[in-house]
Write a protein that holds these residues in place. Structure first.
Motif, PDB file in Angstrom:
ATOM      1  N   ALA A 339       8.735  -4.415  -4.372  1.00 10.82           N
ATOM      2  CA  ALA A 339      10.015  -4.533  -5.057  1.00 10.82           C
ATOM      3  C   ALA A 339       9.889  -4.259  -6.548  1.00 10.82           C
ATOM      4  CB  ALA A 339      10.602  -5.923  -4.820  1.00 10.82           C
ATOM      5  N   VAL A 340       8.872  -4.837  -7.171  1.00 10.71           N
ATOM      6  CA  VAL A 340       8.732  -4.669  -8.621  1.00 10.71           C
ATOM      7  C   VAL A 340       8.339  -3.238  -8.969  1.00 10.71           C
ATOM      8  CG1 VAL A 340       7.389  -5.392 -10.631  1.00 10.71           C
ATOM      9  CG2 VAL A 340       8.226  -7.102  -9.008  1.00 10.71           C
ATOM     10  N   ARG A 341       7.428  -2.637  -8.208  1.00  8.09           N
ATOM     11  CA  ARG A 341       7.020  -1.260  -8.520  1.00  8.09           C
ATOM     12  C   ARG A 341       8.180  -0.291  -8.344  1.00  8.09           C
ATOM     13  NH1 ARG A 341       4.139   1.554 -11.967  1.00  8.09           N
ATOM     14  NH2 ARG A 341       3.618   3.630 -11.162  1.00  8.09           N
ATOM     15  N   ARG A 342       8.978  -0.475  -7.293  1.00 14.82           N
ATOM     16  CA  ARG A 342      10.131   0.404  -7.087  1.00 14.82           C
ATOM     17  C   ARG A 342      11.177   0.212  -8.177  1.00 14.82           C
ATOM     18  NH1 ARG A 342      10.328  -0.383  -0.504  1.00 14.82           N
ATOM     19  NH2 ARG A 342       8.846   1.292  -0.014  1.00 14.82           N
ATOM     20  N   HIS A 343      11.277  -1.003  -8.697  1.00 15.68           N
ATOM     21  CA  HIS A 343      12.200  -1.251  -9.794  1.00 15.68           C
ATOM     22  C   HIS A 343      11.742  -0.542 -11.073  1.00 15.68           C
ATOM     23  CE1 HIS A 343      15.100  -3.521 -12.215  1.00 15.68           C
ATOM     24  NE2 HIS A 343      14.115  -3.741 -13.069  1.00 15.68           N
ATOM     25  N   VAL A 344      10.439  -0.568 -11.308  1.00 13.83           N
ATOM     26  CA  VAL A 344       9.880   0.032 -12.529  1.00 13.83           C
ATOM     27  C   VAL A 344       9.802   1.547 -12.409  1.00 13.83           C
ATOM     28  CG1 VAL A 344       7.775   0.223 -13.913  1.00 13.83           C
ATOM     29  CG2 VAL A 344       8.596  -2.030 -13.175  1.00 13.83           C
ATOM     30  N   ALA A 345       9.412   2.077 -11.258  1.00 16.18           N
ATOM     31  CA  ALA A 345       9.217   3.525 -11.080  1.00 16.18           C
ATOM     32  C   ALA A 345       9.905   3.982  -9.799  1.00 16.18           C
ATOM     33  CB  ALA A 345       7.721   3.845 -11.044  1.00 16.18           C
ATOM     34  N   PRO A 346      11.256   3.986  -9.777  1.00 11.97           N
ATOM     35  CA  PRO A 346      11.985   4.316  -8.539  1.00 11.97           C
ATOM     36  C   PRO A 346      11.775   5.747  -8.068  1.00 11.97           C
ATOM     37  CG  PRO A 346      13.475   4.164 -10.412  1.00 11.97           C
ATOM     38  CD  PRO A 346      12.160   3.664 -10.891  1.00 11.97           C
ATOM     39  N   GLU A 347      11.353   6.622  -8.990  1.00  7.61           N
ATOM     40  CA  GLU A 347      11.203   8.032  -8.629  1.00  7.61           C
ATOM     41  C   GLU A 347       9.905   8.317  -7.883  1.00  7.61           C
ATOM     42  OE1 GLU A 347       8.785   7.379 -12.231  1.00  7.61           O
ATOM     43  OE2 GLU A 347      10.777   6.727 -11.553  1.00  7.61           O
ATOM     44  N   ARG A 348       8.987   7.370  -7.881  1.00 10.08           N
ATOM     45  CA  ARG A 348       7.677   7.614  -7.274  1.00 10.08           C
ATOM     46  C   ARG A 348       7.631   7.043  -5.853  1.00 10.08           C
ATOM     47  NH1 ARG A 348       3.600   9.377 -10.429  1.00 10.08           N
ATOM     48  NH2 ARG A 348       2.070   8.546  -8.934  1.00 10.08           N
ATOM     49  N   ARG A 349       6.942   7.766  -4.973  1.00 13.47           N
ATOM     50  CA  ARG A 349       6.772   7.287  -3.614  1.00 13.47           C
ATOM     51  C   ARG A 349       5.667   6.236  -3.578  1.00 13.47           C
ATOM     52  NH1 ARG A 349       4.516   8.621   1.272  1.00 13.47           N
ATOM     53  NH2 ARG A 349       3.130  10.183   0.399  1.00 13.47           N
ATOM     54  N   LEU A 350       5.834   5.236  -2.728  1.00 10.75           N
ATOM     55  CA  LEU A 350       4.873   4.140  -2.655  1.00 10.75           C
ATOM     56  C   LEU A 350       4.346   4.036  -1.224  1.00 10.75           C
ATOM     57  CD1 LEU A 350       3.523   1.731  -4.097  1.00 10.75           C
ATOM     58  CD2 LEU A 350       5.516   0.355  -3.455  1.00 10.75           C
ATOM     59  N   ALA A 351       3.044   4.182  -1.070  1.00 11.78           N
ATOM     60  CA  ALA A 351       2.406   4.106   0.245  1.00 11.78           C
ATOM     61  C   ALA A 351       1.662   2.779   0.378  1.00 11.78           C
ATOM     62  CB  ALA A 351       1.434   5.261   0.438  1.00 11.78           C
ATOM     63  N   VAL A 352       1.703   2.196   1.579  1.00 16.75           N
ATOM     64  CA  VAL A 352       1.003   0.939   1.860  1.00 16.75           C
ATOM     65  C   VAL A 352       0.019   1.179   3.000  1.00 16.75           C
ATOM     66  CG1 VAL A 352       1.223  -1.454   2.583  1.00 16.75           C
ATOM     67  CG2 VAL A 352       2.979  -0.434   1.122  1.00 16.75           C
ATOM     68  N   LEU A 353      -1.242   0.859   2.764  1.00 14.32           N
ATOM     69  CA  LEU A 353      -2.287   1.053   3.768  1.00 14.32           C
ATOM     70  C   LEU A 353      -2.916  -0.298   4.105  1.00 14.32           C
ATOM     71  CD1 LEU A 353      -4.050   4.245   2.338  1.00 14.32           C
ATOM     72  CD2 LEU A 353      -2.095   4.102   3.892  1.00 14.32           C
ATOM     73  N   ASP A 354      -3.318  -0.447   5.372  1.00 13.08           N
ATOM     74  CA  ASP A 354      -3.869  -1.710   5.850  1.00 13.08           C
ATOM     75  C   ASP A 354      -5.199  -1.441   6.562  1.00 13.08           C
ATOM     76  OD1 ASP A 354      -4.512  -4.094   7.110  1.00 13.08           O
ATOM     77  OD2 ASP A 354      -2.435  -4.532   7.665  1.00 13.08           O
ATOM     78  N   PRO A 355      -6.325  -1.950   6.028  1.00 18.63           N
ATOM     79  CA  PRO A 355      -7.627  -1.710   6.661  1.00 18.63           C
ATOM     80  C   PRO A 355      -7.688  -2.161   8.110  1.00 18.63           C
ATOM     81  CG  PRO A 355      -7.900  -2.712   4.494  1.00 18.63           C
ATOM     82  CD  PRO A 355      -6.436  -2.747   4.801  1.00 18.63           C
ATOM     83  N   GLU A 356      -6.994  -3.233   8.432  1.00 13.65           N
ATOM     84  CA  GLU A 356      -7.043  -3.741   9.798  1.00 13.65           C
ATOM     85  C   GLU A 356      -6.408  -2.774  10.784  1.00 13.65           C
ATOM     86  OE1 GLU A 356      -6.671  -8.118  11.509  1.00 13.65           O
ATOM     87  OE2 GLU A 356      -4.702  -7.320  10.949  1.00 13.65           O
ATOM     88  N   ALA A 357      -5.334  -2.095  10.353  1.00  8.77           N
ATOM     89  CA  ALA A 357      -4.610  -1.195  11.239  1.00  8.77           C
ATOM     90  C   ALA A 357      -5.203   0.210  11.261  1.00  8.77           C
ATOM     91  CB  ALA A 357      -3.140  -1.120  10.825  1.00  8.77           C
TER      92      ALA A 357
END
Length: 563
Positions: A339-357
């Motif tokens: 939420a905070v990163r999208r608020h600060v830099a809405p133009e950038r894509r944000l990827a989430v990676l999970d080592p377990e998955a």
């Protein structure tokens, strides 16, 4: 049972409980526990008493038996070889649980049920195998809390029974109780001594906490306002019972960051409690002109603690500072970062990676995302190991060197104990921000309830003031994730209208702070369900559960059940 003479009322009621529990009348079936804690308050107090009594009764046809508050036999002394063989034949031995629900009417389990001393003679036992014995059980309670510690039972063969058994059991129980008092006084004295020493030497805020003691020196009371004091007291729960020194950092509602150094106090090998010295690491923000953190879409919370964390994340993300968000499971670390990163830099894509998955594919995905210009969050980074960890470290160095994704922002999430992360990975992240557990900002529960219900598409539910107050009293071991699961359980039963206390799941009707065993949780839930079924009628609920009114009242107090 075909008794030839009238049965005493306590025995008749006990037989009824035993019958309701479907106890086998031919063969006792006590549960066995292979681990017994022999360094409890009860065991320390009872050991010298039982030593003295057993030496007096050596080779006499009498056995001294000590159990914990759950009826598990902790110690068995004395008795001639013939009596011991008979006791072994019915599993009345250390590790076995002699409760009424398993073996029927007996001196241990029935004393626990009635909450006081009782003698069971021969034929008064519900189980046929136990009728060869007579036994007298006396409960032992804590002198400060009044909580049940266990039972001291005297058992002999039925042919040797006499009225002095019960007097003997009560006398032994009283001696153990007196030793508990002595130990409690000695432990409190040891803790007080360490507390005064810390106050003299530190010249700053000092707290002391024991099982039944909490102290705060005058400096702490003067330095912290009531809200910060409450936050400090709540934060000390994480140190309570610790046997090793511990240092932890906490953000207070005022905006101050405090360093808490906990050091345990021992009396011999026994933990008496601990002393906490507090140092301020950053002065509180007192300027009324300073703006509160912006309300960020995707985050919910207006408490001072939550606002402080939000502000820290905003500042770090605004500078594109790589960071670690750590905290207990379910606190909302990933949601906050997103939420905070999208608020600060809405133009950038944000990827989430999970080592377990992702396992070995994580490196390939991380490189691809960074090369495409995306920002990156790696959740549960403590699971990174071996070649994946080595490869990620090299990849992060390439980003730092500008070889790929030179303007990328990267963050990790970690559990509360961040010591598991490798040092080589930690070096890339100069900032760590702790996301607080829900119990540290329970004033946000009403807003979270509204937000979580809205996200689930549930718009017709409202919560009565009493119900919401109850939700704010709970420890929320699973944090926001736990709250979401509770709301889902409520919504499955009620989709609209006002949620009252009776609509809450059983776990939410009790406020005990200690971690319950699986058996205790089942018992708590059964009591809550019975109380709900009988509209709070404790007598009817006790009857349905096959327990006495004294027992259900004790259980209600023990589990903190709201009625």
């Amino acid at each position: 049972m075909g008794a030839a003479q009238p049965v005493r009322d306590p025995i008749r009621v006990s037989w009824e409980r035993s019958h309701a529990s479907q106890v086998d009348v031919d063969r006792p079936a006590p549960k066995y526990f292979d681990r017994i804690d022999r360094e409890t308050t009860l065991m320390r107090a009872a050991r010298p008493v039982i030593d003295a009594l057993s030496s007096e009764l050596h080779n006499e046809p009498v056995c001294i038996i000590l159990t914990d508050a759950k009826g598990v036999v902790l110690d068995r002394r004395g008795g001639d070889p013939s009596l011991l063989r008979r006791l072994d034949s019915v599993d009345l031995a250390p590790g076995f649980q002699y409760v009424e629900s398993a073996v029927g009417t007996n001196g241990i389990g029935t004393a626990l049920e009635v909450g006081g001393p009782i003698q069971i003679d021969g034929a008064e036992h519900y189980n046929g195998k136990l009728r060869m014995f007579s036994c007298a059980g006396a409960t032992i309670t804590h002198p400060v809390t009044g909580g049940l510690l266990g039972v001291l039972d005297i058992t002999t063969q039925a042919k040797n029974s006499n009225s002095i058994l019960l007097s003997f059991a009560k006398l032994a129980a009283r001696r153990i109780h007196d030793r508990v008092v002595e130990e409690a006084n000695a432990l409190d004295h040891a803790l007080l001594s360490d507390y005064y020493a810390a106050c003299r030497h530190s010249g700053g805020p000092v707290l002391a906490l024991g099982d039944e003691v909490f102290m705060m020196n005058a400096y702490a009371q003067a330095r912290f306002d009531a809200i910060d004091q409450a936050a400090l007291i709540d934060r000390t729960r994480d140190a309570r019972g610790g046997t090793k020194p511990l240092v932890f950092i906490t953000d207070l509602p005022s905006g101050m960051t405090a360093r808490l150094a906990y050091r345990p106090t021992f009396l011999g090998d026994t933990l008496a409690g601990g002393v906490i010295q507090i140092k301020e690491q950053r002065a509180p923000i007192r300027n009324p002109q300073v703006a509160r953190a912006a309300l960020i879409p995707g985050t919910t919370g207006t408490s001072a603690v939550w606002q402080h964390v939000t502000q820290e994340l905003l500042e770090a993300c605004g500078r594109s500072e790589w960071l670690i968000a750590n905290g207990e499971a379910g606190t909302g670390k990933l949601s906050m970062l997103r939420a905070v990163r999208r608020h600060v830099a809405p133009e950038r894509r944000l990827a989430v990676l999970d080592p377990e998955a992702m396992a070995e594919d994580l490196l390939t995905e991380a490189r691809a995302e960074l090369e495409s210009g995306a920002d990156l969050i790696i959740r549960r980074a403590h699971l990174l190991t071996g070649e994946v960890l080595d490869g990620l470290t090299e990849l992060l160095q390439n980003v730092r060197d500008g070889a790929i994704g030179s303007d990328a922002w990267i963050a990790l999430t970690l559990p509360a104990d961040r010591s598991e992360i490798a040092d080589e990975l930690l070096a890339f992240f100069p900032r760590t921000i702790e996301v607080p557990p829900l119990r540290h900002h329970v004033e946000d529960v009403p807003a979270l309830v509204r937000s979580l219900l809205a996200k689930a598409g549930i718009n017709g539910l409202a919560f009565s003031p009493a119900t919401m107050n109850q939700l704010m009293r709970l420890p929320w071991a699973g944090n926001i994730t736990h709250l979401r699961a509770v709301l889902a359980a409520i919504a499955r039963r009620r989709r609209s209208g006002v949620v009252e206390l009776a609509d809450l799941p059983p776990e939410c009707r009790a406020t005990t702070r200690r971690q319950l065993t699986a058996i205790e949780a089942l018992e708590r839930d059964a009591i809550v369900d019975a109380l709900s079924t009988y509209d709070g009628d404790k007598k009817a609920a006790a009857g349905a559960l096959g327990m006495s009114r004294a027992t259900i009242y004790r259980k209600i107090r023990e589990y903190g059940i709201v009625t």
